[in-house]
Design a protein around this motif. Sequence first.
Motif, PDB file in Angstrom:
ATOM      1  N   ALA A 142       0.817  -1.222   0.000  1.00  0.00           N
ATOM      2  CA  ALA A 142       0.000   0.000   0.000  1.00  0.00           C
ATOM      3  C   ALA A 142       0.852   1.274   0.000  1.00  0.00           C
ATOM      4  O   ALA A 142       0.624   2.157  -0.842  1.00  0.00           O
ATOM      5  N   PRO A 143       1.843   1.421   0.885  1.00  0.00           N
ATOM      6  CA  PRO A 143       2.652   2.643   0.818  1.00  0.00           C
ATOM      7  C   PRO A 143       3.504   2.741  -0.453  1.00  0.00           C
ATOM      8  O   PRO A 143       3.785   3.838  -0.922  1.00  0.00           O
ATOM      9  N   VAL A 144       3.888   1.602  -0.998  1.00  0.00           N
ATOM     10  CA  VAL A 144       4.645   1.622  -2.254  1.00  0.00           C
ATOM     11  C   VAL A 144       3.763   2.198  -3.363  1.00  0.00           C
ATOM     12  O   VAL A 144       4.212   3.033  -4.159  1.00  0.00           O
ATOM     13  N   VAL A 145       2.505   1.766  -3.419  1.00  0.00           N
ATOM     14  CA  VAL A 145       1.581   2.270  -4.438  1.00  0.00           C
ATOM     15  C   VAL A 145       1.332   3.771  -4.240  1.00  0.00           C
ATOM     16  O   VAL A 145       1.346   4.542  -5.204  1.00  0.00           O
ATOM     17  N   VAL A 146       1.124   4.187  -3.003  1.00  0.00           N
ATOM     18  CA  VAL A 146       0.885   5.608  -2.727  1.00  0.00           C
ATOM     19  C   VAL A 146       2.114   6.436  -3.114  1.00  0.00           C
ATOM     20  O   VAL A 146       1.998   7.493  -3.744  1.00  0.00           O
ATOM     21  N   THR A 147       3.295   5.960  -2.759  1.00  0.00           N
ATOM     22  CA  THR A 147       4.524   6.665  -3.106  1.00  0.00           C
ATOM     23  C   THR A 147       4.716   6.724  -4.619  1.00  0.00           C
ATOM     24  O   THR A 147       5.099   7.763  -5.172  1.00  0.00           O
ATOM     25  N   ALA A 148       4.430   5.623  -5.291  1.00  0.00           N
ATOM     26  CA  ALA A 148       4.548   5.597  -6.752  1.00  0.00           C
ATOM     27  C   ALA A 148       3.545   6.552  -7.401  1.00  0.00           C
ATOM     28  O   ALA A 148       3.862   7.201  -8.402  1.00  0.00           O
ATOM     29  N   MET A 149       2.350   6.655  -6.819  1.00  0.00           N
ATOM     30  CA  MET A 149       1.357   7.609  -7.338  1.00  0.00           C
ATOM     31  C   MET A 149       1.855   9.041  -7.171  1.00  0.00           C
ATOM     32  O   MET A 149       1.715   9.870  -8.081  1.00  0.00           O
ATOM     33  N   ALA A 150       2.430   9.344  -6.020  1.00  0.00           N
ATOM     34  CA  ALA A 150       2.978  10.684  -5.791  1.00  0.00           C
ATOM     35  C   ALA A 150       4.112  10.958  -6.776  1.00  0.00           C
ATOM     36  O   ALA A 150       4.204  12.065  -7.342  1.00  0.00           O
ATOM     37  N   ALA A 151       4.965   9.967  -7.006  1.00  0.00           N
ATOM     38  CA  ALA A 151       6.055  10.121  -7.969  1.00  0.00           C
ATOM     39  C   ALA A 151       5.501  10.322  -9.374  1.00  0.00           C
ATOM     40  O   ALA A 151       6.012  11.151 -10.138  1.00  0.00           O
ATOM     41  N   LEU A 152       4.451   9.575  -9.720  1.00  0.00           N
ATOM     42  CA  LEU A 152       3.819   9.716 -11.031  1.00  0.00           C
ATOM     43  C   LEU A 152       3.269  11.131 -11.224  1.00  0.00           C
ATOM     44  O   LEU A 152       3.476  11.756 -12.269  1.00  0.00           O
ATOM     45  N   ILE A 153       2.608  11.651 -10.213  1.00  0.00           N
ATOM     46  CA  ILE A 153       2.083  13.012 -10.279  1.00  0.00           C
ATOM     47  C   ILE A 153       3.230  14.009 -10.437  1.00  0.00           C
ATOM     48  O   ILE A 153       3.159  14.941 -11.252  1.00  0.00           O
TER      49      ILE A 153
END
Length: 173
Positions: free
Chosen positions: A24-35
């Motif tokens: 879950a935190p990996v996905v959230v971090t990756a989403m922030a990086a994507l943005i």
Amino acid sequence: MPDLAHSLLRPLRWSERTLDAVIAPVVVTAMAALIGVITLQIVSRVFFTAVGWTEEVARFLLVWITFLAATLAFRRGRHIAVTFVVDALPGLPRRLARIAALLVALGFLLGLVVIGWEYMQVQSFQKSASLRLSMTWVYAVIPLSAAIMAWYALVDVIGLVLGEAHEPEEEAP
């Protein structure tokens, strides 16, 4: 028997929660990086010269986010499913139908692990255009996420066989 089943399932459910807590935190971090990467791409195109690597990083992040988030959705029972027939069944037939569905999913996921691994190996010689990153790293998410979902399915099958009335977990409020 319920106490024995509960004691056998406790470490398996713990492993599910642990995987979930890591993903879950990996996905959230990756989403922030994507943005961030997409914002950089837009700003650089509007005000400066386009930054070449941003499109590639955005694409790779999206692939990883999609597959890893799919594992979270699988554990929570959020994938598309038509369950009205199974839900209408009484106790034992309902449990048998759920076991059968999970076994079909498990077979598919194990097949995806094998095919994903083979595809990853076939693409291992290829490098990405901008970053010169081995495409092995990009495609590694396929067998990884399929293996995680297969584990979740296996744990659910074991739980149903042992008589645990396990419903998919809801997200924390």
